[in-house]
Design a protein around this motif. Sequence first.
Motif, short mmCIF file in Angstrom:
data_model
loop_
_atom_site.label_atom_id
_atom_site.label_comp_id
_atom_site.label_asym_id
_atom_site.label_seq_id
_atom_site.Cartn_x
_atom_site.Cartn_y
_atom_site.Cartn_z
N ALA A 195 0.84 -1.21 0.00
CA ALA A 195 0.00 0.00 0.00
C ALA A 195 0.87 1.26 0.00
O ALA A 195 0.57 2.24 -0.71
N PHE A 196 1.95 1.23 0.79
CA PHE A 196 2.86 2.39 0.85
C PHE A 196 3.55 2.61 -0.50
O PHE A 196 3.63 3.74 -1.00
N PHE A 197 4.05 1.53 -1.10
CA PHE A 197 4.73 1.63 -2.40
C PHE A 197 3.77 2.13 -3.49
O PHE A 197 4.17 2.87 -4.39
N ASP A 198 2.51 1.71 -3.40
CA ASP A 198 1.51 2.13 -4.38
C ASP A 198 1.33 3.65 -4.32
O ASP A 198 1.26 4.32 -5.37
N LYS A 199 1.24 4.19 -3.12
CA LYS A 199 1.11 5.65 -2.96
C LYS A 199 2.38 6.35 -3.42
O LYS A 199 2.33 7.43 -4.04
N LEU A 200 3.53 5.75 -3.13
CA LEU A 200 4.81 6.34 -3.51
C LEU A 200 4.94 6.41 -5.03
O LEU A 200 5.44 7.40 -5.58
N LEU A 201 4.47 5.36 -5.71
CA LEU A 201 4.54 5.33 -7.17
C LEU A 201 3.70 6.46 -7.77
O LEU A 201 4.12 7.10 -8.74
N HIS A 202 2.53 6.72 -7.18
CA HIS A 202 1.69 7.81 -7.68
C HIS A 202 2.38 9.16 -7.51
O HIS A 202 2.24 10.05 -8.36
N ILE A 203 3.15 9.30 -6.45
CA ILE A 203 3.90 10.54 -6.23
C ILE A 203 4.94 10.73 -7.34
O ILE A 203 5.08 11.83 -7.90
N PHE A 204 5.65 9.65 -7.67
CA PHE A 204 6.67 9.74 -8.71
C PHE A 204 6.06 10.04 -10.08
O PHE A 204 6.63 10.78 -10.88
N PHE A 205 4.89 9.47 -10.35
CA PHE A 205 4.22 9.77 -11.61
C PHE A 205 3.75 11.23 -11.65
O PHE A 205 3.71 11.85 -12.72
N SER A 206 3.41 11.78 -10.49
CA SER A 206 3.07 13.21 -10.43
C SER A 206 4.29 14.06 -10.76
O SER A 206 4.19 15.08 -11.46
N ILE A 207 5.45 13.63 -10.25
CA ILE A 207 6.70 14.35 -10.54
C ILE A 207 6.98 14.33 -12.04
O ILE A 207 7.37 15.35 -12.63
N ILE A 208 6.78 13.16 -12.65
CA ILE A 208 6.98 13.04 -14.10
C ILE A 208 6.06 14.00 -14.85
O ILE A 208 6.45 14.60 -15.87
N GLY A 209 4.84 14.16 -14.35
CA GLY A 209 3.89 15.09 -14.97
C GLY A 209 4.43 16.51 -15.00
O GLY A 209 4.29 17.22 -16.01
#
Length: 422
Positions: free
Chosen positions: A174-188
């Motif tokens: 669950a933590f990694f899933d949220k972390l991945l969304h953060i990184f995809f936001s950075i890519i945006g």
Amino acid sequence: MKAFYKNLTFQVILAIVLGVIVGKVWPNVGQHMKPLGDTFINAVKMVIAPIIFLTIVLGIAKMGDMKKVGKVGGKALLYFEIVTTFALIIGIIVVNIVKPGAGLDPSQIKGGDVSQYTSKSGGEIDWVQFFTHIVPHNMVDAFAKGDILQVLFFSILFGLGLTALGEKGQSVIAFFDKLLHIFFSIIGYIMKAAPIGAFGAMAFTIGSFGFGSLAQLGKLMLSVYATMFLFVFIVLNVICRANGFRLWTYLRFIKEEILIVLGTSSSESVLPRMMAKMEKFGCSQSVTGLVIPTGYSFNLDGTSIYLSMAVVFLAQVFGIDLSITQQLTIILILMLTSKGAAAVTGGGFIVLASTLSAVGSIPVEGLALLLGVDRFMSEARAIVNLIGNGIATIVVSKSEKEFNEEQSNQAIQAMKMAKKTA
């Protein structure tokens, strides 16, 4: 009109055109634009390693079945080897028919210094070193260097370890899933600078190399581009049709990624976006997380075409008549060497140097003749590599019944509606 100017496709196309104009009209200014392209690519590379790690770990953990992980990985590697072998064979066939190197005088072609590539090749691929290099001696070092193969290896082990925890590992997932969304936001946020990066890279390319070298080796360039076009619209198109989806629809779906790669000459610049796009297109997160990163090292369709054509081209320039047996040997060598330097800077030239050394009859120094046009062909290689990796992901997803047809149809309809709105 507001939406039109905000469209990333329009912005990147405009940036590429402006980059060509600046590089041609003011070459000195164009040469100083290199930091813009480099900085953009560095910004993307900054988050590639953690995104690959998180995507692969989550993919394996959510798949939950270690046998299935091995099955997906095995299918992907088998697909990569078959398709890249087709690419090598097509390159050999076309270069023998067109003969772009026949009649050229090597002394009249402007060359360059290839010592940095020939010295790195060491005359042959050190396979022991290659395979031992996959295992990082330090986990942090692998992430710091952004070595995709090493990060891939560690991520698979971590994912298997997390899967073995069962219910105890759910909080980590669950933590990694949220972390991945953060990184995809950075890519945006980073992608908002894509037009600037494309402008800088294109202005530098035209300003540094100009169009003069294209006149001497224009036939080779046209042959390579035509071969890649045939490969995409015949070989890959047949694969798409056989697996129930249309190539043209897929290409339209990833058009922004293709344009960014065209501008930056790097398929790595869109790796995170490509993973997100494939999930949006209907591929499962688990398959995407395994296939896309692996493909960046092992599924180099465009590079394979270029390598096979470059070797035979140099033989033609130096008047060396290669027998069928020798050309089959070249294909076999390239099937291995094209993977051997996949993650190395300047890997294409290192592979060529290693292959020429293994063949023996073609002067390694002939690589200098290719430096003038290599940059102009790198965009085509990167684009074909990108297209091939996406198709591989869809094919493996469909074969594993991990493809959501409804989601894919919704994504395609949304794309068509967006086009009408724009």
